[in-house]
Write a protein that holds these residues in place. Structure first.
Motif, PDB file in Angstrom:
ATOM      1  N   VAL A  89     -12.193  32.507  15.380  1.00  0.00           N
ATOM      2  CA  VAL A  89     -11.005  32.063  14.651  1.00  0.00           C
ATOM      3  C   VAL A  89      -9.738  32.698  15.223  1.00  0.00           C
ATOM      4  N   GLU A  90      -9.767  33.980  15.474  1.00  0.00           N
ATOM      5  CA  GLU A  90      -8.587  34.659  16.011  1.00  0.00           C
ATOM      6  C   GLU A  90      -8.231  34.120  17.390  1.00  0.00           C
ATOM      7  N   GLY A  91      -9.233  33.928  18.242  1.00  0.00           N
ATOM      8  CA  GLY A  91      -8.982  33.406  19.588  1.00  0.00           C
ATOM      9  C   GLY A  91      -8.440  31.996  19.557  1.00  0.00           C
ATOM     10  N   GLU A  95      -4.854  30.844  20.960  1.00  0.00           N
ATOM     11  CA  GLU A  95      -4.783  29.782  21.960  1.00  0.00           C
ATOM     12  C   GLU A  95      -3.856  28.665  21.494  1.00  0.00           C
ATOM     13  N   ALA A  96      -3.930  28.300  20.223  1.00  0.00           N
ATOM     14  CA  ALA A  96      -3.096  27.225  19.691  1.00  0.00           C
ATOM     15  C   ALA A  96      -1.619  27.597  19.716  1.00  0.00           C
ATOM     16  N   SER A  97      -1.314  28.857  19.493  1.00  0.00           N
ATOM     17  CA  SER A  97       0.087  29.267  19.491  1.00  0.00           C
ATOM     18  C   SER A  97       0.687  29.285  20.894  1.00  0.00           C
ATOM     19  N   LYS A  98      -0.136  29.349  21.911  1.00  0.00           N
ATOM     20  CA  LYS A  98       0.349  29.387  23.283  1.00  0.00           C
ATOM     21  C   LYS A  98       0.253  28.047  23.988  1.00  0.00           C
ATOM     22  N   SER A  99      -0.285  27.038  23.340  1.00  0.00           N
ATOM     23  CA  SER A  99      -0.433  25.749  24.004  1.00  0.00           C
ATOM     24  C   SER A  99       0.949  25.144  24.236  1.00  0.00           C
ATOM     25  N   PRO A 100       1.113  24.478  25.363  1.00  0.00           N
ATOM     26  CA  PRO A 100       2.436  23.918  25.679  1.00  0.00           C
ATOM     27  C   PRO A 100       2.845  22.857  24.663  1.00  0.00           C
TER      28      PRO A 100
END
Length: 113
Positions: A89-91, A95-100
Motif C-alpha cells: 500500500v505504501e509503495g 508510486e501514484a504520487s510520482k506518476s507523470p
C-alpha cells in the motif's frame, strides 16, 4: 574468514529484534516437531551451527538457512504472497504520487497558436 559488513555487525534495532523473534519462532517450531538441531540441519543440508545461529537470530546467517527452515517446518508462504506488489500500500501510494501528470487536454491538439 570473510569480514562481516556493517549491517551484519550492527543492524538497525527493528531488524535485529525481528531476526531474534524469527529465531525464537524457528526454535519453537523445531521443538514442537520433536526435531533436534542435528536432524533439522540434516534435512535441509546444512550444519548444526547454521541452524543454531538462525535460532539465535544472527544477522550473519544466510537467508537461505532461514528460508529452508521455514520450508522444513511448512511455514513458508507461497512466493506470490511474500512479496505481492499489490499489497504494498505504501509503495503504491508513493508510486501514484510520482506518476507523470497529463499535460495536454484529452481532446487532442487544437491548432490554436
Amino acid at each position: 574468514m570473510v569480514a562481516l559488513n556493517k549491517l551484519q555487525k550492527a543492524p538497525p534495532f527493528p531488524v535485529e529484534q525481528a531476526l531474534k523473534r524469527l529465531g525464537e519462532n524457528l526454535r519453537t517450531a523445531r521443538m514442537r516437531r520433536n526435531l533436534t538441531i542435528e536432524e533439522a540441519a540434516e534435512k535441509i543440508g546444512t550444519g548444526i551451527r547454521a541452524v543454531a545461529d538462525a535460532e539465535k537470530g544472527k544477522p550473519s546467517t544466510g537467508i537461505v538457512v532461514y528460508s529452508a527452515l521455514l520450508w522444513l517446518y511448512d511455514l513458508l508462504e507461497p512466493v506470490g504472497s511474500l512479496a505481492d506488489p499489490l499489497k504494498d500500500v505504501e509503495g503504491l501510494s508513493h508510486e501514484a504520487s510520482k506518476s507523470p501528470q497529463r499535460v495536454r487536454k484529452s481532446g487532442g491538439l487544437d491548432n490554436d497558436f
